[in-house]
Design an enzyme around this catalytic site. Structure first.
Site, PDB file in Angstrom:
ATOM      1  N   HIS A  84       0.823  -1.208   0.000  1.00 13.27           N
ATOM      2  CA  HIS A  84       0.000   0.000   0.000  1.00 13.27           C
ATOM      3  C   HIS A  84       0.861   1.264   0.000  1.00 13.27           C
ATOM      4  O   HIS A  84       0.430   2.324  -0.443  1.00 13.27           O
ATOM      5  CB  HIS A  84      -0.907   0.035   1.226  1.00 13.27           C
ATOM      6  CG  HIS A  84      -1.852  -1.127   1.310  1.00 13.27           C
ATOM      7  ND1 HIS A  84      -2.819  -1.365   0.350  1.00 13.27           N
ATOM      8  CD2 HIS A  84      -1.976  -2.124   2.223  1.00 13.27           C
ATOM      9  CE1 HIS A  84      -3.505  -2.454   0.677  1.00 13.27           C
ATOM     10  NE2 HIS A  84      -3.014  -2.939   1.799  1.00 13.27           N
ATOM     11  N   HIS A 109       5.521   6.957   6.491  1.00  8.16           N
ATOM     12  CA  HIS A 109       5.219   6.431   5.155  1.00  8.16           C
ATOM     13  C   HIS A 109       4.752   7.572   4.259  1.00  8.16           C
ATOM     14  O   HIS A 109       4.548   8.695   4.726  1.00  8.16           O
ATOM     15  CB  HIS A 109       4.158   5.325   5.241  1.00  8.16           C
ATOM     16  CG  HIS A 109       2.860   5.818   5.796  1.00  8.16           C
ATOM     17  ND1 HIS A 109       2.527   5.711   7.118  1.00  8.16           N
ATOM     18  CD2 HIS A 109       1.815   6.466   5.215  1.00  8.16           C
ATOM     19  CE1 HIS A 109       1.336   6.251   7.325  1.00  8.16           C
ATOM     20  NE2 HIS A 109       0.888   6.723   6.176  1.00  8.16           N
ATOM     21  N   HIS A 111       2.349   9.006   0.700  1.00  6.93           N
ATOM     22  CA  HIS A 111       1.221   8.863  -0.231  1.00  6.93           C
ATOM     23  C   HIS A 111       1.562   9.696  -1.470  1.00  6.93           C
ATOM     24  O   HIS A 111       2.139  10.772  -1.341  1.00  6.93           O
ATOM     25  CB  HIS A 111      -0.072   9.381   0.409  1.00  6.93           C
ATOM     26  CG  HIS A 111      -0.467   8.616   1.640  1.00  6.93           C
ATOM     27  ND1 HIS A 111      -1.288   7.517   1.605  1.00  6.93           N
ATOM     28  CD2 HIS A 111      -0.124   8.789   2.937  1.00  6.93           C
ATOM     29  CE1 HIS A 111      -1.454   7.045   2.831  1.00  6.93           C
ATOM     30  NE2 HIS A 111      -0.756   7.805   3.673  1.00  6.93           N
ATOM     31  N   GLU A 122      -2.928  13.595   0.472  1.00  9.66           N
ATOM     32  CA  GLU A 122      -4.229  13.232   1.033  1.00  9.66           C
ATOM     33  C   GLU A 122      -4.937  14.486   1.543  1.00  9.66           C
ATOM     34  O   GLU A 122      -6.073  14.755   1.174  1.00  9.66           O
ATOM     35  CB  GLU A 122      -4.038  12.215   2.161  1.00  9.66           C
ATOM     36  CG  GLU A 122      -3.409  10.924   1.639  1.00  9.66           C
ATOM     37  CD  GLU A 122      -3.843   9.712   2.416  1.00  9.66           C
ATOM     38  OE1 GLU A 122      -3.506   9.644   3.608  1.00  9.66           O
ATOM     39  OE2 GLU A 122      -4.504   8.829   1.839  1.00  9.66           O
ATOM     40  N   HIS A 135       3.565  11.013   6.219  1.00 10.39           N
ATOM     41  CA  HIS A 135       2.910  10.844   7.521  1.00 10.39           C
ATOM     42  C   HIS A 135       3.899  10.229   8.497  1.00 10.39           C
ATOM     43  O   HIS A 135       4.440   9.150   8.234  1.00 10.39           O
ATOM     44  CB  HIS A 135       1.685   9.930   7.394  1.00 10.39           C
ATOM     45  CG  HIS A 135       0.548  10.578   6.668  1.00 10.39           C
ATOM     46  ND1 HIS A 135      -0.486   9.865   6.101  1.00 10.39           N
ATOM     47  CD2 HIS A 135       0.280  11.897   6.427  1.00 10.39           C
ATOM     48  CE1 HIS A 135      -1.342  10.711   5.534  1.00 10.39           C
ATOM     49  NE2 HIS A 135      -0.890  11.944   5.711  1.00 10.39           N
ATOM     50  N   THR A 217      -5.965   6.982   7.512  1.00 10.39           N
ATOM     51  CA  THR A 217      -6.494   7.232   6.164  1.00 10.39           C
ATOM     52  C   THR A 217      -6.578   5.948   5.344  1.00 10.39           C
ATOM     53  O   THR A 217      -6.869   5.993   4.157  1.00 10.39           O
ATOM     54  CB  THR A 217      -5.631   8.265   5.408  1.00 10.39           C
ATOM     55  OG1 THR A 217      -4.317   7.729   5.217  1.00 10.39           O
ATOM     56  CG2 THR A 217      -5.536   9.568   6.175  1.00 10.39           C
TER      57      THR A 217
END
Ligand SMILES: *[C@@H]1O[C@H](CO)[C@@H](O)[C@H](O)[C@H]1NC(C)=O
Length: 336
Positions: A84, A109, A111, A122, A135, A217
Site C-alpha cells: 500500500h 510512510h 502517499h 491526502e 505521515h 487514512t
C-alpha cells in the site's frame, strides 16, 4: 462467557486489521471500504480539505517539538514495501513534545499520485492537493503498550502530515528513502537504511500548523488520530517524485501492478473544528465579508467625494458672489 466475548473481539480485531483485501480503486476501492471496515464510514474521518477561511485560531496551541529526530540512534531502520505504501520503521527514541501527552514514533510512510497526473497528497488546503504527503505516525506510549492497541483508542495516535511539492533541487533527506526503493520493488520486500536526520524530512518552519481529530487514512480507518498538518511544505525534485511514482509494485510477483495513486479522497468535516496555530489574513474575513467590505469602502469614498465637491462648489459660488458685490460696490464708489 467472558472468554467467548474476548474470542469474538479477537476475531473482530483480526478481521478488521488484516483480513479483507483493500485497494484505492476498483471493487475493493475506497468507496467500498466501509462495507468491510465500518469505521471508514463514520463521521470523523481523514484526510480532510482544510478551508483556511473556516479554521479557528487557537493561541494556546503549543509549538510542536520533535525530539530525537536529528539522531535516531546508531542502528539501521527497516524500509518496507507493504503493498500500500513504502514504510520506514522508527525507534521510540523519536517522540513529540507539545501535545497533551508524550507520543513516541513508530513509523513513517508516503502517499503519492501517478506520473503525469496532478495531485497525490491526502490533505488539501483550500481545495488544492500537492504532489505527495509524508505521515509520521506516533502513539501515546504513556497510556498504551503498543501501536496496535493505541490505534483503536481516541487520541491514541498523533500523526504529523507534511505536504510535499515539487521544487528545483533534489531533497537529500528524502533521498535516503527514495534511493533505496529499487531494492523493495515488490510487495513484502524489506531493506535496511542507515539512520539519518529525520527532522530534515519536515518543513523548516514548524510553528504554522493545523490540528484536528481524525482517523487513519487507510482501513481499518480507526478514529484515533490527533492530526497535525503543517502549513509549510517540503520540496523534492521532479526526478525524485518520479522515482516515487514509478518504482514500486503493489503485488508480490509478476505481473506487477504499479503502486500509484495511494491517496484517499478528502472526507466530510461534519461537526469538527480545525484549529490553527497561526493567523492567516484569509482567516480574518471570508470572501463575502471581503466583498461587502470593499463595496462599503467604495460607497464611503464616493460619498466623501460628493460632499467635498458640493462644499467646494458652494464656496466657489460664495467667492464669486463676493467678487460681484465687490465689483458692484467699487462701481458704486467710482460712479459719483
Ligand atoms: C479532539 O477531541 C477531544 C475529545 O473529544 C477534545 O477534547 C479536543 O478538544 C479535540 N481536539 C480538537 C483539535 O478538536
Amino acid at each position: 462467557m467472558l472468554v467467548f466475548t474476548l474470542l469474538l473481539e479477537g476475531i473482530w480485531i483480526l478481521a478488521a486489521d488484516g483480513g479483507q483485501h483493500w485497494t484505492y480503486e476498483g471493487p475493493h476501492g475506497q468507496d467500498h471500504w466501509a462495507a468491510s471496515y465500518p469505521e471508514c464510514g463514520r463521521q470523523a474521518q481523514s484526510p480532510i480539505n482544510i478551508q483556511t477561511g473556516s479554521v479557528t485560531f487557537d493561541p494556546d496551541l503549543a509549538m510542536l517539538q520533535p525530539r530525537g529526530y536529528e539522531q535516531p540512534g546508531a542502528g539501521a531502520l527497516d524500509l518496507h514495501n507493504n503493498g500500500h505504501t513504502v514504510q520506514l520503521s522508527l525507534p521510540p527514541a523519536l517522540y513529540l513534545e507539545g501535545l497533551p501527552r508524550k507520543y513516541v514514533a513508530a513509523q513513517l510512510h508516503l502517499h503519492w499520485g501517478q506520473k503525469g497526473f496532478p495531485g497525490g497528497s491526502e490533505h488539501q488546503i483550500n481545495g488544492e492537493a500537492v504532489a505527495a504527503e509524508l505521515h509520521v505516525v506516533h502513539y501515546d506510549a504513556d497510556s498504551y503498550d503498543s501501536l496496535s492497541e493505541a490505534a483503536q483508542r481516541p487520541q491514541g495516535l498523533a500523526v504529523l502530515g507534511v505536504l510535499i511539492e515539487v521544487g528545483q533541487a533534489d531533497n537529500p533527506a528524502y533521498e535516503h528513502i527514495l534511493s533505496r526503493l529499487h531494492e523493495i520493488r515488490h510487495k513484502g520486500q524489506k531493506t535496511s537504511v542507515p539512520t539519518f536526520n529525520v527532522r530534515e524530512l519536515l518543513p523548516t518552519q514548524l510553528w504554522q500548523f493545523f490540528r484536528y481529530n481524525g482517523s487513519l487514512t487507510t482501513p481499518p480507518c480507526y478514529q484515533s488520530v490527533l492530526w497535525t498538518v503543517f502549513n509549510r511544505r517540503a520540496q523534492i525534485s521532479m526526478e525524485q517524485l518520479e522515482k516515487l511514482q514509478e518504482t514500486l509494485s503493489s503485488t508480490e510477483e509478476e505481473p506487477s501492478e504499479p503502486l500509484v495513486q495511494n491517496y484517499r479522497a478528502p472526507q466530510p468535516l461534519n461537526q469538527r473544528t480545525v484549529l490553527a496555530s497561526f493567523i492567516q489574513e484569509a482567516s480574518f474575513y471570508t470572501t463575502g465579508e471581503m466583498l461587502s467590505l470593499g463595496v462599503g469602502v467604495l460607497v464611503g469614498c464616493l460619498c466623501l467625494l460628493l460632499a467635498v465637491y458640493l462644499i467646494a462648489r458652494k464656496m466657489r459660488r460664495k467667492r464669486l458672489g463676493n467678487r460681484k458685490s465687490v465689483v458692484f460696490t467699487s462701481g458704486r464708489v467710482t460712479e459719483p
